[in-house]
Design a protein around this motif. Structure first.
Motif, PDB file in Angstrom:
ATOM      1  N   SER C  46      69.010  13.300  47.034  1.00  0.00           N
ATOM      2  CA  SER C  46      70.227  13.121  47.838  1.00  0.00           C
ATOM      3  C   SER C  46      71.343  13.907  47.169  1.00  0.00           C
ATOM      4  O   SER C  46      71.212  14.352  46.029  1.00  0.00           O
ATOM      5  CB  SER C  46      70.612  11.635  47.884  1.00  0.00           C
ATOM      6  N   HIS C  47      72.451  14.087  47.895  1.00  0.00           N
ATOM      7  CA  HIS C  47      73.608  14.710  47.276  1.00  0.00           C
ATOM      8  C   HIS C  47      74.113  13.847  46.120  1.00  0.00           C
ATOM      9  O   HIS C  47      74.596  14.377  45.120  1.00  0.00           O
ATOM     10  CB  HIS C  47      74.722  14.886  48.316  1.00  0.00           C
ATOM     11  N   TYR C  48      74.000  12.548  46.275  1.00  0.00           N
ATOM     12  CA  TYR C  48      74.426  11.620  45.221  1.00  0.00           C
ATOM     13  C   TYR C  48      73.618  11.869  43.949  1.00  0.00           C
ATOM     14  O   TYR C  48      74.178  12.050  42.863  1.00  0.00           O
ATOM     15  CB  TYR C  48      74.238  10.192  45.746  1.00  0.00           C
ATOM     16  N   ASP C  49      72.297  11.894  44.087  1.00  0.00           N
ATOM     17  CA  ASP C  49      71.444  12.184  42.923  1.00  0.00           C
ATOM     18  C   ASP C  49      71.802  13.536  42.318  1.00  0.00           C
ATOM     19  O   ASP C  49      71.886  13.688  41.097  1.00  0.00           O
ATOM     20  CB  ASP C  49      69.965  12.232  43.339  1.00  0.00           C
TER      21      ASP C  49
END
Lengths: 238, 238, 238, 238, 238, 238
Positions: C46-49
């Motif tokens: 994900s973009h978060y990761d």
């Protein structure tokens, strides 16, 4: 005025076909001379063929007021512009420009799948992004277009599919060997169908009428003279 | 492994220069063979020259695991990929890819102004829009680069101007004849300066190491066999 | 020379996989050191990761002549270039550049559908418009690629579909966890299949050989020193 | 409604400036809460700073109906959209959208030259090609904008130059630290001058009014839960 | 503040629908006045209609602080900006900008297939390449949207298809006549659905709050006074 | 064949100028009829003028085999294509297509600076990115071109500047009022100079010869019949 239509392959029967298409649209007072390349491939169906069709084209750029390169890959167009004394127009170039003036988006129908990339590249060069909505191949070899009685039918079916799939409104014929298909196809499909040979003929005639010829400022100035050697020594310019 | 570096012009002294540049970066176990084109122009400074350099290139694509086209115009790259048994890399291609990995935007410094359009076209083909921030010409003919002692100095001055004007951070040398300028220029300018000969050599070596060769699916499949005639009959493939 | 391959997630088994892929292509005399990120997510999906994998990468950019960011999202590439002493290459970057040199258009096959946008963004950054013809996801989580015996088979099927649908001629593997799929997939599919880990390793090795490192002119100059506070205080540079 | 404006750097005085700008334009009934990042750099002037500002942003995305990322580099915008419960708007994003609705082409005036590339990248992401006609830097560090009495004057001069050079008709202020310059600059220059803080505040307020929040279909769905370790373990989501 | 929402067709019932949509989102203190064009077509479903809707729009640009052009084709937007005293926002413009702030890629669902090209053109003008992933038509005439009870259902089905086919995550309603569909459609589809009337209302309100109005520098300066004659003499400005 | 050249402004002397330019290049057998718009602005120098020139154009599209829209802004071209029975060509369209066939990159020289944006928009629509290298304005009002003896001189100086600055090799005249400048300018500047009136005349003649007319498939099909009211009631089609 005198227009020279150059068939860049060495197949005479294609030259005859091309000549007929060009003459059918030339204006009164325009002399169309169709010539067959003196060297190279019998048909143009690969980058290899196209590269090796260029010397024959360059050797034929003389004795006219303007030139048509009668292969849809527009081989050697930049080089031709440097050395020709009058304007030079390619088939894809002419057909694509014309297509944008009678519709919102065109599809190209061509012969071999392996040439689709070239058609996309040319669209990228000539027209605004999005104008060419698709390129479709019938996978009939160039020289079979004439001899195979089913060929035209298959090309019509392919064009019909292309109009649906691409949501296009104009068909561009992607091979000089399809020059005589345009009129019947247009009647059948109900959309403009553009033969590059005819389109290039009237466009180069237009440029000559406008007294326009290739700019000699910068990139298209005559090439610097230099030594040529080996097999290609005859191409040395002085 | 064996890499063949093809000088597409017929000037032997340029082949020697190119060979030295390629050998300086080839890995242990890599044999670099530099060959001079057997036909065509003594240097490549126009679309005409470039088109007529292609047959000589196509004739030289044998007996190696990978090939470098050692002219910044990357003449005949598509055709070469169809017929070569191993990967083929062009100078502009290699230099531009490398440039994007060490900076945000590069400037090309080249020889004649008339070749700037070709450099822009190649950038449009190889790298993302905006990566090439400018192309600048010193207007020194290719074959004078070696002999003219002031040439390197002028190229450095041009590069300095390009970095300011284009707000670029990398210089790409736009001619094989500048191959020996890179290292000193980089020291003087304080930015990466990329010689395409060296870049193409390590990139083709990389592709061979990765066991990658040109895809034969679709466009780059071997071209269909066909009759060739006239001066170019020797190019007929069977 | 010494190349550090940074696995930006914290899963050791992926580091081992990556190390094997990198070592298999490194030249004689090149030492490959593979390191696992000391902080952040166990995998990047994900973009978060991806955002939270960057600090671990930045902490690992030392003691080598060049660096590979071994995640297909190329997280933190710009920041890494500012602070690393040698060249830095991302997986997507390397694989996409390599793909354009062995084919006309590539398809990416990746893990989760939600990462497709990132792959498109990276293609837009690295290669010319049109080079990336499609991105396809198998929706197998990253860490299941190794453990799930059916995974490779599904990825092959997806790649086959991609080649047809996209009319592409090269496959780019869109996840470091697929590094060991490339060779068998290429044999099965009959087209080049590119593993970014191997590609990035030979490309960064090439840049080091060329004595190229990230330009310090402008955007990638070392960042201004300043106060850092809180959890991230250790990242303060002086 | 409640809007949280996140200053992604750790400098309290900038938070105060940002809060004032946001509150000046918020509608009746809108509560603006401005918060300072709990970790990371004191100002954002490099890709390194920007990457390390993201964790602090991600930790602050709670307890509001919508969020403003108050740094012109829009750090971590994609990641923020995955985890925030309401819409998230960046400064560059808001300012650039607004600029296109009051003019034909804008110029960005920003702080350090090294950040110009980021501004161009963001323009490429948010607005149509050609809308951003130039990015210009005054090379005044972010934290000196407030303290240096000459700063505003220099920024005005730079903007005037930009309007001429770029043939633009709108100015976008490229730093949250310029938030209080907009009104006076507009009066002096006679063109719209857009402060991203104010623009982002009214735009996120607009999205909330429209009951729009980030789509959870596909790329921006909540990220998969997974193990986080080391310094960043607190960011593990369950 | 006072916002004038102009229905550019002459159908009063559509004006009522538009007025309701605008008023539902206007802030406290904002007066929304909806007006029906005094001349031209009863609905806008072709370039011809659109061109002939422009005079009616231009005649209605007075007595407000800002203007909404309530037709998805944004007819006459450039001309309106030259003569209106406050900011002017079009429906497609507002909806597309909003869409990019709540998702990664949107699909437009519209009425007649023949208007799809216009929607693509507008996307090309307002948002970055790739943001608009598709335009889909239900082929229900504009004025039947209200009266045909099945219309909304068909539009929902079309939107569902569009999300799958385009891999999009936001729906933009491509006709002012769909203004009252947004909320129920969003609930059914589980993605943001954007009505341009509401979006344009809050965006023009935002611009007014920011004290932004169309730049008078250059292209949008008041047009030069000149003689108008014939039927359109009333449009002469002095 | 019969070509109708429509002057979309109401100034008779410009119609005479246009007629002369068109007739000078029309082929034998082609009848050129030049008509002056029956309503609207005396010259077209703003988006406002352009929008209000469209009704007059639409009213004049009858009684010919093809139509030229003789204003460089190509006002109402899409609408005209929907309703005209034959092909319709705009001035900018024709001139830009012709320019790409005789050079590598053109510059437009036009009248008022405020119209430069429109010229850029049209280039974006008609030709490939990069073909139009610049647009330059002399800031002489349209109707002064004829009466001001110094006008042509200023336009020549501007064109000379444009060729240098843009590194272009062709000049496109950006106003129908410059139609009689082309020939002398070309002689002075040594590059092709293209008058859109002449170019559009030969191009529409070419399309008619090719038996091509606007596609009625999709976007350019005749517009649906509907009620028109108010001042524009006469435009109702049945």
């Amino acid at each position: 005025m005198r227009i020279r239509v150059i068939n860049p392959n060495t197949t005479e029967s294609m030259t005859a076909l091309i000549a007929a298409s060009a003459r059918a649209v030339a204006g009164p007072g325009t002399v169309v001379e169709a010539v067959t390349s003196a060297m190279g491939p019998a048909s143009i169906e690969s980058h290899y063929d196209e590269a090796l069709a260029v010397p024959g084209i360059l050797a034929a750029l003389h004795d006219a007021d303007g030139y048509v390169l009668a292969c849809f890959g527009d081989p050697g167009l930049d080089a031709a512009r440097e050395v020709a004394a009058g304007p030079v127009v390619g088939l894809a170039e002419a057909a694509m420009h014309a297509a944008t003036m009678v519709g919102r988006g065109f599809s190209v129908v061509t012969t071999l799948s392996r040439t689709k990339g070239r058609a996309h590249d040319l669209a990228g060069r000539y027209v605004a992004a999005g104008a060419c909505r698709g390129v479709h191949a019938c996978d009939i070899p160039v020289l079979d277009l004439e001899s195979d009685p089913a060929a035209r039918k298959e090309v019509v079916a392919l064009a019909r599919h292309a109009l649906e799939r691409d949501e296009s409104d104009v068909i561009v014929l992607g091979c000089a060997g399809m020059a005589d298909f345009a009129s019947a196809m247009s009647a059948e499909l109900g959309v403009p169908v553009i033969d590059g040979v005819a389109a290039a003929t009237v466009l180069v005639q237009s440029l000559i009428t406008l007294e326009l010829r290739t700019s000699t400022r910068g990139e298209y100035a005559p090439p610097p003279a230099k030594r040529y050697s080996g097999l290609l020594q005859p191409f040395e310019r002085t």
